[in-house]
Design a protein around this motif. Structure first.
Motif, PDB file in Angstrom:
ATOM      1  N   TYR A 234       0.400  -1.210  -0.057  1.00 18.48           N
ATOM      2  CA  TYR A 234      -0.199   0.043  -0.190  1.00 18.48           C
ATOM      3  C   TYR A 234       0.803   1.100   0.061  1.00 18.48           C
ATOM      4  CZ  TYR A 234      -3.950   3.535   1.612  1.00 18.48           C
ATOM      5  OH  TYR A 234      -4.555   4.416   1.122  1.00 18.48           O
ATOM      6  N   HIS A 235       1.832   1.203   0.572  1.00 22.81           N
ATOM      7  CA  HIS A 235       2.537   2.268   0.809  1.00 22.81           C
ATOM      8  C   HIS A 235       4.004   2.232   0.661  1.00 22.81           C
ATOM      9  CE1 HIS A 235      -0.355   4.741   4.352  1.00 22.81           C
ATOM     10  NE2 HIS A 235      -0.214   3.171   4.941  1.00 22.81           N
ATOM     11  N   GLY A 236       4.617   1.281  -0.801  1.00 22.04           N
ATOM     12  CA  GLY A 236       5.572   0.583  -1.114  1.00 22.04           C
ATOM     13  C   GLY A 236       6.953   0.968   0.631  1.00 22.04           C
ATOM     14  N   PRO A 237       8.201   0.981  -0.197  1.00 24.23           N
ATOM     15  CA  PRO A 237       9.322   0.933   0.606  1.00 24.23           C
ATOM     16  C   PRO A 237       9.276   1.537   1.675  1.00 24.23           C
ATOM     17  CG  PRO A 237      10.104   1.476  -1.732  1.00 24.23           C
ATOM     18  CD  PRO A 237       8.732   1.471  -1.637  1.00 24.23           C
ATOM     19  N   GLU A 238       8.281   3.215   1.681  1.00 24.81           N
ATOM     20  CA  GLU A 238       7.958   3.465   2.953  1.00 24.81           C
ATOM     21  C   GLU A 238       7.268   2.873   4.340  1.00 24.81           C
ATOM     22  OE1 GLU A 238       9.661   6.025   4.836  1.00 24.81           O
ATOM     23  OE2 GLU A 238      10.834   6.892   3.561  1.00 24.81           O
ATOM     24  N   GLY A 239       6.590   2.396   4.044  1.00 26.95           N
ATOM     25  CA  GLY A 239       5.685   1.639   4.523  1.00 26.95           C
ATOM     26  C   GLY A 239       6.336   0.212   5.487  1.00 26.95           C
ATOM     27  N   ALA A 240       7.448  -0.595   4.258  1.00 26.75           N
ATOM     28  CA  ALA A 240       8.414  -1.716   4.937  1.00 26.75           C
ATOM     29  C   ALA A 240       9.377  -1.304   5.670  1.00 26.75           C
ATOM     30  CB  ALA A 240       8.651  -2.192   3.908  1.00 26.75           C
ATOM     31  N   ALA A 241       9.737   0.005   5.957  1.00 28.62           N
ATOM     32  CA  ALA A 241      10.908   0.021   6.371  1.00 28.62           C
ATOM     33  C   ALA A 241      10.182   0.642   7.857  1.00 28.62           C
ATOM     34  CB  ALA A 241      11.338   1.327   6.510  1.00 28.62           C
TER      35      ALA A 241
ATOM     36  N   TYR B 108      16.052  -5.212   4.687  1.00 24.92           N
ATOM     37  CA  TYR B 108      16.363  -4.925   6.418  1.00 24.92           C
ATOM     38  C   TYR B 108      14.649  -5.621   7.020  1.00 24.92           C
ATOM     39  CZ  TYR B 108      17.661  -5.963  11.099  1.00 24.92           C
ATOM     40  OH  TYR B 108      17.256  -6.929  12.692  1.00 24.92           O
ATOM     41  N   GLY B 109      14.153  -4.794   6.291  1.00 30.28           N
ATOM     42  CA  GLY B 109      12.534  -4.859   7.422  1.00 30.28           C
ATOM     43  C   GLY B 109      11.934  -6.289   6.254  1.00 30.28           C
ATOM     44  N   VAL B 110      12.510  -6.479   5.490  1.00 30.08           N
ATOM     45  CA  VAL B 110      11.959  -8.191   4.781  1.00 30.08           C
ATOM     46  C   VAL B 110      13.291  -8.738   5.145  1.00 30.08           C
ATOM     47  CG1 VAL B 110      12.202  -9.597   2.505  1.00 30.08           C
ATOM     48  CG2 VAL B 110      10.617  -7.305   2.276  1.00 30.08           C
ATOM     49  N   ILE B 111      14.312  -8.961   5.818  1.00 26.98           N
ATOM     50  CA  ILE B 111      14.536  -9.671   6.760  1.00 26.98           C
ATOM     51  C   ILE B 111      14.105 -10.438   7.806  1.00 26.98           C
ATOM     52  CG2 ILE B 111      16.907 -10.128   7.502  1.00 26.98           C
ATOM     53  CD1 ILE B 111      18.067  -8.746   5.332  1.00 26.98           C
ATOM     54  N   VAL B 112      13.778  -8.943   7.973  1.00 31.70           N
ATOM     55  CA  VAL B 112      13.433  -9.498   9.151  1.00 31.70           C
ATOM     56  C   VAL B 112      11.751 -10.528   9.691  1.00 31.70           C
ATOM     57  CG1 VAL B 112      12.084  -8.245  12.094  1.00 31.70           C
ATOM     58  CG2 VAL B 112      13.430  -7.501  10.561  1.00 31.70           C
ATOM     59  N   ASN B 113      11.379 -10.072   8.979  1.00 31.50           N
ATOM     60  CA  ASN B 113       9.966 -10.953   9.139  1.00 31.50           C
ATOM     61  C   ASN B 113       9.862 -12.417   8.352  1.00 31.50           C
ATOM     62  OD1 ASN B 113       7.542  -9.661   9.004  1.00 31.50           O
ATOM     63  ND2 ASN B 113       8.342  -7.703   8.138  1.00 31.50           N
ATOM     64  N   VAL B 114      11.440 -12.086   7.177  1.00 29.41           N
ATOM     65  CA  VAL B 114      11.598 -13.239   6.984  1.00 29.41           C
ATOM     66  C   VAL B 114      12.305 -14.688   8.461  1.00 29.41           C
ATOM     67  CG1 VAL B 114      12.952 -15.625   5.245  1.00 29.41           C
ATOM     68  CG2 VAL B 114      12.150 -13.325   4.143  1.00 29.41           C
ATOM     69  N   SER B 115      13.363 -14.029   9.505  1.00 27.54           N
ATOM     70  CA  SER B 115      13.743 -14.340  10.483  1.00 27.54           C
ATOM     71  C   SER B 115      12.863 -14.866  11.083  1.00 27.54           C
ATOM     72  CB  SER B 115      14.397 -13.429  10.572  1.00 27.54           C
ATOM     73  OG  SER B 115      15.468 -13.893  11.888  1.00 27.54           O
ATOM     74  N   THR B 116      11.431 -13.837  10.676  1.00 27.55           N
ATOM     75  CA  THR B 116      10.653 -14.463  11.819  1.00 27.55           C
ATOM     76  C   THR B 116      10.079 -15.447  11.745  1.00 27.55           C
ATOM     77  OG1 THR B 116      10.305 -12.152  12.394  1.00 27.55           O
ATOM     78  CG2 THR B 116       8.503 -13.368  12.316  1.00 27.55           C
ATOM     79  N   PHE B 117       9.552 -15.806  10.708  1.00 24.10           N
ATOM     80  CA  PHE B 117       9.397 -17.686  10.071  1.00 24.10           C
ATOM     81  C   PHE B 117      10.633 -18.367  10.395  1.00 24.10           C
ATOM     82  CE2 PHE B 117       6.241 -15.599   6.125  1.00 24.10           C
ATOM     83  CZ  PHE B 117       5.582 -16.776   6.914  1.00 24.10           C
ATOM     84  N   VAL B 118      11.657 -18.336   9.979  1.00 27.64           N
ATOM     85  CA  VAL B 118      12.879 -18.916  10.200  1.00 27.64           C
ATOM     86  C   VAL B 118      12.868 -19.228  12.327  1.00 27.64           C
ATOM     87  CG1 VAL B 118      15.580 -19.547   9.986  1.00 27.64           C
ATOM     88  CG2 VAL B 118      14.104 -18.368   8.807  1.00 27.64           C
ATOM     89  N   GLN B 119      12.497 -18.384  13.029  1.00 28.05           N
ATOM     90  CA  GLN B 119      12.320 -18.608  14.894  1.00 28.05           C
ATOM     91  C   GLN B 119      11.488 -19.158  14.331  1.00 28.05           C
ATOM     92  OE1 GLN B 119      14.415 -14.536  17.022  1.00 28.05           O
ATOM     93  NE2 GLN B 119      13.447 -13.940  15.423  1.00 28.05           N
TER      94      GLN B 119
ATOM     95  N   GLN C 200      12.543 -12.496  -5.220  1.00 25.26           N
ATOM     96  CA  GLN C 200      10.800 -13.069  -4.686  1.00 25.26           C
ATOM     97  C   GLN C 200      10.363 -12.726  -3.492  1.00 25.26           C
ATOM     98  OE1 GLN C 200      12.917 -14.332  -6.856  1.00 25.26           O
ATOM     99  NE2 GLN C 200      11.350 -15.089  -8.565  1.00 25.26           N
ATOM    100  N   PHE C 201      11.557 -13.249  -2.273  1.00 24.22           N
ATOM    101  CA  PHE C 201      10.519 -12.043  -0.784  1.00 24.22           C
ATOM    102  C   PHE C 201      10.375 -10.802  -0.607  1.00 24.22           C
ATOM    103  CE2 PHE C 201      13.810 -15.715   0.743  1.00 24.22           C
ATOM    104  CZ  PHE C 201      12.271 -16.707   0.889  1.00 24.22           C
ATOM    105  N   ILE C 202      11.431 -10.104  -1.023  1.00 22.89           N
ATOM    106  CA  ILE C 202      11.144  -8.418  -2.139  1.00 22.89           C
ATOM    107  C   ILE C 202       9.488  -8.190  -2.136  1.00 22.89           C
ATOM    108  CG2 ILE C 202      11.922  -6.524  -2.894  1.00 22.89           C
ATOM    109  CD1 ILE C 202      13.390  -7.240  -0.518  1.00 22.89           C
ATOM    110  N   ARG C 203       9.447  -8.584  -3.121  1.00 26.91           N
ATOM    111  CA  ARG C 203       8.280  -8.956  -4.178  1.00 26.91           C
ATOM    112  C   ARG C 203       7.134  -8.780  -3.259  1.00 26.91           C
ATOM    113  NH1 ARG C 203      11.357 -10.460  -9.056  1.00 26.91           N
ATOM    114  NH2 ARG C 203      11.624  -8.188 -10.363  1.00 26.91           N
ATOM    115  N   LEU C 204       6.750 -10.116  -2.859  1.00 31.98           N
ATOM    116  CA  LEU C 204       6.181 -10.344  -1.664  1.00 31.98           C
ATOM    117  C   LEU C 204       6.021  -9.136  -0.683  1.00 31.98           C
ATOM    118  CD1 LEU C 204       3.944 -12.662  -0.618  1.00 31.98           C
ATOM    119  CD2 LEU C 204       6.015 -13.474   0.743  1.00 31.98           C
ATOM    120  N   PHE C 205       6.904  -8.383   0.265  1.00 29.74           N
ATOM    121  CA  PHE C 205       6.604  -7.760   0.552  1.00 29.74           C
ATOM    122  C   PHE C 205       6.565  -6.222   0.701  1.00 29.74           C
ATOM    123  CE2 PHE C 205       8.271 -11.043   3.501  1.00 29.74           C
ATOM    124  CZ  PHE C 205       7.499 -11.502   4.463  1.00 29.74           C
ATOM    125  N   MET C 206       6.632  -6.179  -0.555  1.00 29.82           N
ATOM    126  CA  MET C 206       6.559  -5.292  -1.295  1.00 29.82           C
ATOM    127  C   MET C 206       6.671  -4.512  -2.801  1.00 29.82           C
ATOM    128  SD  MET C 206       9.907  -2.909  -0.457  1.00 29.82           S
ATOM    129  CE  MET C 206      11.207  -3.887   1.048  1.00 29.82           C
TER     130      MET C 206
END
Length: 449
Positions: free
Chosen positions: A40-47, A271-282, A336-342
């Motif tokens: 919805y908001h683009g990279p600013e929203g992910a950040a 990094y915001g995307v990485i945090v969410n992928v890391s959340t899955f791994v954790q 593909q992770f990037i496109r999923l989140f923003m």
């Protein structure tokens, strides 16, 4: 389910399925929120949601402190005999009281000081405005977020893991559809994502509370004796699990501030995307720990080391699978992770693959290291669990995040976590081997007596 006499393979995988479903849906709360807000908001929203991540870490970690810390002692007492039922329920009661106190404190702090907290976490300008917009509806439901972790831990240890999963699943399903409805259909943006998450967690708590009217329930609110001593034992036992999430919040803050100082907003959005992928791994790692912990604790209390070793073998194989799975995904499909989140810009797509591939190497050993804290706690070895959590969550990782950009250049910051997990895994392997040998020695002593 008979934790003392049932077939270990059946018990473990039944608990794993329930714990994995619960952990996966919990992670979906933040994952779906970032995906919707980022689209919805683009990279600013992910950040903005990367900045909010430490808030979740604080809330969930406090719930785990009371839930895991209390339920480990609860199961150990139950395993040692039926005569300990009242004592075990005193720890359950103490956990509920402790959770209520912590929820009240966090509720007040976030409600009153949300701007200052988010600024401290790295928010600036438009990112701060979006982050505050997202947090606004969540403020009203903060106790529910904390109690979902506490209740889920006790439901698993009271032999009702499926209801814990059902509760989280019900809230998660609402969150997924509610996110889309509020964010896009109602055009609420970040506020809508926060609203869906707040309502979803309320649904989760209501579902879990039905356990107390069911036939399986053995949990009772009783008057606890020596309450402060019980708080201390719960806190010591659960500290390592608590610190894993707190540490993730601390590391996120350090990363946010270092990234903004050296690399800028585009790198922060990645990094915001990485945090969410890391959340899955954790969450995969949590599911292994949460599935095996009731079996470990109950059989440790009953003095059955062979069943502990059998469970450990299944757990180690599962952590190895999760580690390889997530590392391969990060190496193979980073964008593909990037496109999923923003909705990414060309600049973001250009820098993302190297960042995700470097950081993603840490996922190979992360499940093992997190699982080890549950293993050590279940065997009442809090010092070893403490060393693991404090080393990977603050001491080694924090030092590398601060030093690597200065010594080796800004981009070297992405190797901070792979190096941390490697060093910690060496210690974990040594301590698991050591404590497994101790179990064997104790078994031999008992057989000779």
């Amino acid at each position: 389910m008979d934790l003392l006499n049932g077939k270990i393979k059946t018990l473990y995988f039944k608990y794993l399925a329930a714990a994995f479903g619960s952990a996966l849906i919990t992670s979906i709360y933040s994952i779906v929120d970032m995906a919707m807000v980022g689209q919805y908001h683009g990279p600013e929203g992910a950040a903005a949601l990367a900045v909010v991540a430490p808030v979740w870490n604080i809330i969930y970690s406090l719930g785990l402190l009371m839930g895991i810390g209390g339920s480990v002692v609860f199961s150990t007492l139950r395993g040692s005999g039926e005569g300990q039922r009242k004592a075990s329920n005193e720890y359950f009661t103490a956990s509920i009281i402790g959770s209520a106190i912590l929820a009240a404190v966090v509720w007040v702090v976030i409600a009153v000081f949300d701007r200052e907290l988010l600024q401290f976490f790295g928010a600036q300008g438009a990112t701060l405005a979006l982050a505050r917009e997202y947090v606004q509806p969540i403020k009203f439901m903060i106790p529910c977020f904390l109690f979902t972790q506490t209740l889920a831990a006790y439901l698993r240890n009271d032999q009702n893991p499926s209801l814990a999963t059902a509760g989280v699943l019900a809230g998660g399903i609402f969150n997924v559809f509610g996110d889309y409805f509020f964010v896009f259909t109602c055009d609420m943006g970040a506020f809508g994502a926060g609203l869906a998450t707040a309502v979803g967690t309320g649904i989760s708590v209501l579902v879990m509370l039905t356990h107390f009217w069911g036939k399986k329930n053995t949990l009772r609110i009783v008057r606890p004796t020596h309450l402060l001593q019980k708080f201390r034992k719960i806190s010591v036992t659960g500290f390592s699990t608590f610190f894993i999430d707190i540490a993730m919040g601390i590391l996120t803050i350090l990363f946010n501030r270092q990234i903004m100082a050296y690399l800028g907003t585009n790198a922060l959005s990645v990094y915001g995307v990485i945090v969410n992928v890391s959340t899955f791994v954790q969450c995969c790692a949590y599911s292994v720990g949460q599935a095996s912990q009731p079996i470990f604790s109950t059989n440790f209390g009953a003095g059955k080391p062979d069943r502990i070793r059998q469970t450990l073998r299944y757990a180690l194989c599962t952590t190895a699978f999760f580690g390889v799975f997530w590392t391969v995904l990060c190496l193979a499909i980073p964008n593909q992770f990037i496109r999923l989140f923003m909705s990414p810009t060309p600049q973001v797509l250009e820098i993302a693959p190297r960042i995700i591939r470097c950081y993603g190497l840490s996922f190979l050993l992360l499940p093992l290291n997190i699982f080890s804290t549950y293993f050590f706690q279940a065997l009442m070895k809090p010092k070893a669990a403490f060393v693991v959590s404090i080393s990977r969550g603050l001491v080694i990782s924090g030092a590398l995040i601060l030093l690597l950009p200065v010594v080796s250049g800004a981009d070297s910051i992405w190797f901070a976590m792979p190096l941390t997990e490697l060093v910690v895994a060496i210690y974990v392997a040594y301590m698991i081997r050591r404590y497994t040998k101790q179990l064997t020695s104790e078994e031999r002593m008992v057989s000779h007596e």
